[in-house]
Scaffold this motif. Structure first.
Motif, short mmCIF file in Angstrom:
data_model
loop_
_atom_site.label_atom_id
_atom_site.label_comp_id
_atom_site.label_asym_id
_atom_site.label_seq_id
_atom_site.Cartn_x
_atom_site.Cartn_y
_atom_site.Cartn_z
N ARG A 1 -5.62 -1.50 -4.35
CA ARG A 1 -6.53 -2.56 -4.79
C ARG A 1 -7.07 -2.27 -6.18
O ARG A 1 -7.38 -3.20 -6.95
N ALA A 2 -7.21 -1.01 -6.52
CA ALA A 2 -7.70 -0.66 -7.86
C ALA A 2 -6.73 -1.13 -8.94
O ALA A 2 -7.13 -1.35 -10.09
N ALA A 3 -5.44 -1.31 -8.58
CA ALA A 3 -4.44 -1.72 -9.57
C ALA A 3 -4.72 -3.12 -10.10
O ALA A 3 -4.34 -3.44 -11.23
N PHE A 4 -5.38 -3.98 -9.30
CA PHE A 4 -5.64 -5.34 -9.80
C PHE A 4 -7.13 -5.66 -9.85
O PHE A 4 -7.52 -6.82 -10.03
N ALA A 5 -7.98 -4.65 -9.71
CA ALA A 5 -9.42 -4.87 -9.81
C ALA A 5 -9.85 -4.88 -11.29
O ALA A 5 -9.36 -4.09 -12.09
N GLY A 6 -10.75 -5.75 -11.63
CA GLY A 6 -11.31 -5.78 -12.98
C GLY A 6 -10.36 -6.24 -14.06
O GLY A 6 -10.54 -5.89 -15.23
N LEU A 7 -9.34 -7.01 -13.72
CA LEU A 7 -8.39 -7.48 -14.73
C LEU A 7 -9.06 -8.52 -15.64
O LEU A 7 -9.95 -9.27 -15.22
N TRP B 1 0.83 -1.22 0.00
CA TRP B 1 0.00 0.00 0.00
C TRP B 1 0.86 1.26 0.00
O TRP B 1 0.44 2.30 -0.53
N LYS B 2 2.08 1.18 0.56
CA LYS B 2 2.92 2.38 0.65
C LYS B 2 3.34 2.89 -0.73
O LYS B 2 3.75 4.04 -0.88
N ASP B 3 3.25 2.03 -1.75
CA ASP B 3 3.62 2.45 -3.10
C ASP B 3 2.47 3.16 -3.82
O ASP B 3 2.61 3.56 -4.98
N PHE B 4 1.30 3.26 -3.15
CA PHE B 4 0.14 3.92 -3.72
C PHE B 4 -0.34 5.00 -2.75
O PHE B 4 0.14 5.11 -1.63
N ASP B 5 -1.31 5.78 -3.20
CA ASP B 5 -1.84 6.83 -2.32
C ASP B 5 -2.48 6.25 -1.09
O ASP B 5 -2.39 6.83 0.00
N ASN B 6 -3.16 5.13 -1.23
CA ASN B 6 -3.81 4.47 -0.11
C ASN B 6 -4.13 3.04 -0.51
O ASN B 6 -3.85 2.61 -1.64
N GLU B 7 -4.74 2.29 0.42
CA GLU B 7 -5.07 0.89 0.14
C GLU B 7 -6.06 0.77 -1.01
O GLU B 7 -5.95 -0.12 -1.86
N VAL C 1 -3.61 -12.96 -1.11
CA VAL C 1 -3.19 -13.14 0.28
C VAL C 1 -2.88 -11.77 0.87
O VAL C 1 -2.06 -11.04 0.34
N ARG C 2 -3.56 -11.44 1.96
CA ARG C 2 -3.30 -10.16 2.63
C ARG C 2 -2.09 -10.34 3.55
O ARG C 2 -2.10 -11.18 4.45
N SER C 3 -1.06 -9.53 3.30
CA SER C 3 0.20 -9.69 4.04
C SER C 3 0.34 -8.66 5.15
O SER C 3 1.44 -8.44 5.63
N ALA C 4 -0.73 -8.00 5.53
CA ALA C 4 -0.79 -6.97 6.59
C ALA C 4 -0.83 -5.58 5.98
O ALA C 4 -1.79 -4.84 6.15
N HIS C 5 0.23 -5.21 5.24
CA HIS C 5 0.28 -3.86 4.67
C HIS C 5 0.30 -3.90 3.15
O HIS C 5 0.87 -3.03 2.50
#
Length: 560
Positions: A126-132, A116-122, A140-144
């Protein structure tokens, strides 16, 4: 099997947490591959917290999922207590000692690590891989952040998987962790960067059925140009005292190269003497000469400036020209790859368009009934009307084209044209009929299964209680431990007087739903399989024998 590196202390007793999903994750990821699963236990540190020499607490290789699954609850509990992250190798290792990319075996997945730190927010992450077009098979959620996995239909070489994962990361804005020996956090373990608040690494989505062909993903994922080649400052070479034969042949054969060698013909760019030095070297290399041929041409230029500047100037000039040539070839290769990919995608689109046209042509030519009515029972009834013929088809008829053709021939007395199963034409035809059908809702008793339930209740209510095994075989109930006991076979024969299609498994299912229990009991010294009535049911008094099918009387005549 434990091999290589330090090993953590005893894992202690197993814990009671549910590890079903992490085990299914491992079974899915390693379903079609062999080798060893590498795990490492490393102290979790927060960002900026310095590493210590002893942070690597252990490493272990497991000979398959079953061996790791047996210890999974214990090792994750131990790691959490020791503030350790548990990492595992996404791709299997060839040997228990293997830790590098050279030790990695074939695998069946691609992967990406999104923080998430590489984007504005979570939400943006998530939008980066939504609707592919090809959604990940596992999230797998790895915490951050999240780890994403794409399952493949067959194993592939680790180099190919690493390259596809590299391109995936670039497409999604994920971390650059595409190396073949990559370790990621193991689901079911904990992110312990905050020792006071460890966060479970948990599976958000798991779709084992989402398996893709590597070739399809290769077409889908954008092709990347080769990494930019850093321009060299110099090359190691011996500057020839005279023009080499190859350099001389290039100068004699090419007027433009010869003009640049003389210090003429450039209308733009660096037109200084050093600029012509570089252009001469580049021209010779482009025409097929080697670094020494280029150096000899630069050193022998008529103005003599290159020689006056010394050997190091010639080495740097040729080195820059060599690097520029390599960069040019890399760019050309990338352009060819992009062009090939574009052509491949265009061919695939044309192929799909051709399939659509053929499917539509088959649908246009297909036979259709005048109307379809669906009576919503269990199972449903499909009533077709064609001219003056009204007839039923079953779900089995609709599901299989050859059965549907046979049924239509039985009713219409002719062969009608149905779409083929190619290109999904037949499925589209069936869906079109069902979508245009008129639906009639029916009460539960109209369903076959509802009717069976009512009939069974009536038969069970009419049973009388006998007192011996012979009565049980004729269809009577026998009292066992205060409950009624019946045999399945006589009851099935009795029910088939009104419903010839009822099966033994269906009857057993209805009895079970009504609260009856299948069990072996001892009657007259023998073990007999019976169905016992629900506990608490009042046992009816003995009375006349139940009405039996004629064949039952001949097999077991009634007693006086």
């Amino acid at each position: 099997m434990n091999q290589g590196g330090p090993r953590p202390p005893s894992y202690g007793p197993p814990v009671t947490a549910d590890y079903t999903l992490p085990i299914v994750f491992l079974e899915t990821l390693y379903a079609d591959v062999g080798g060893y699963i590498e795990t490492r236990f490393i102290v979790d540190r927060t960002t900026g917290e310095p590493r210590e020499p002893g942070d690597m607490k252990g490493r272990r290789a497991w000979a398959g999922v079953a061996e790791l699954a047996a210890k999974l609850p214990a090792i994750t509990a131990w790691a959490k207590q020791a503030r350790c992250a548990v990492f595992f190798g996404v791709l299997p290792r060839k040997t228990a000692e293997g830790t590098s990319a050279a030790d990695v075996d074939e695998g069946s997945a691609l992967w990406a690590d999104i923080d998430w730190k590489d984007f504005d927010n979570e939400q943006a992450g998530r939008a980066a891989f939504a609707g592919l077009e090809y959604p990940p098979s596992i999230v797998v959620r790895s915490a951050h952040g999240v780890h994403l996995y794409w399952l493949l239909s067959e194993p592939n070489e680790p180099e190919a998987l690493s390259d596809l994962s590299r391109r995936l990361a670039a497409m999604l804005g994920a971390d650059a962790c595409h190396d073949a020996a990559r370790l990621l956090r193991l689901p079911g373990s904990y992110n312990c960067k905050d020792a006071n608040d460890p966060i479970l690494v948990e599976i958000e989505e798991l779709h084992p059925e989402r398996r893709y062909h590597a070739g399809d993903l290769d077409v889908w994922i954008p092709v990347l140009a080769r990494p930019r080649i850093k321009l060299a400052g110099a090359v190691d070479l011996t500057v020839p005292a005279h023009l080499t034969e190859r350099a001389r042949a290039i100068l004699e054969a090419n007027q433009q190269v010869r003009s640049h060698w003389r210090g003429e013909g450039k209308s733009k760019g660096d037109t200084s003497s050093s600029g012509y030095d570089w252009t001469t070297a580049y021209d010779v290399l482009k025409a097929g000469g080697g670094p020494e041929d280029a150096a000899s041409a630069v050193a022998s230029r008529p103005d003599g400036s290159a020689l006056s500047k010394g050997t190091r100037h010639i080495e740097r000039t040729v080195g820059r020209a060599v690097a520029a040539q390599e960069q040019y070839r890399a760019d050309q290769d990338a352009q060819v790859a992009v062009r090939n990919t574009t052509e491949r995608v265009a061919r695939q689109a044309l192929k799909e368009s051709d399939k659509d046209d053929k499917r539509e042509a088959e649908l246009d030519a297909a036979w259709r009934p005048n109307s379809v009515a669906i009576y919503r029972t269990d199972p449903p009834r499909y009533v077709f009307t064609s001219g003056d013929r009204v007839f039923e088809v079953t779900t089995s008829h609709l599901a299989q084209r050859h059965q549907m053709r046979r049924r239509l021939m039985e009713v219409l007395l002719r062969i009608v044209q149905l779409p083929t199963t190619k290109w999904g034409a037949y499925d589209a035809w069936v869906n079109e009929l069902l979508e245009g059908a008129k639906v009639y809702e029916q009460p539960p008793e109209a369903s076959r299964y509802g009717g069976i339930h009512e009939e069974l209740a009536e038969r069970l209510g009419a049973l009388r209680t006998g007192d011996c095994a012979a009565d049980l075989a004729r269809g009577c109930a026998v009292e066992v431990d205060g409950r009624r006991a019946v045999r399945l076979s006589p009851l099935l024969r009795s029910l088939r007087q009104s419903d010839t299609e009822i099966t033994r498994p269906e009857l057993a299912q209805h009895l079970s739903r009504a609260g009856w229990e299948s069990r072996k009991v001892r009657l007259e010294g023998e073990q007999v399989r019976v169905w016992l009535s629900p506990r608490g049911e009042v046992v009816a008094p003995k009375g006349p024998e139940p009405v039996m099918a004629p064949e039952d009387w001949s097999a077991a005549p009634p007693t006086a």
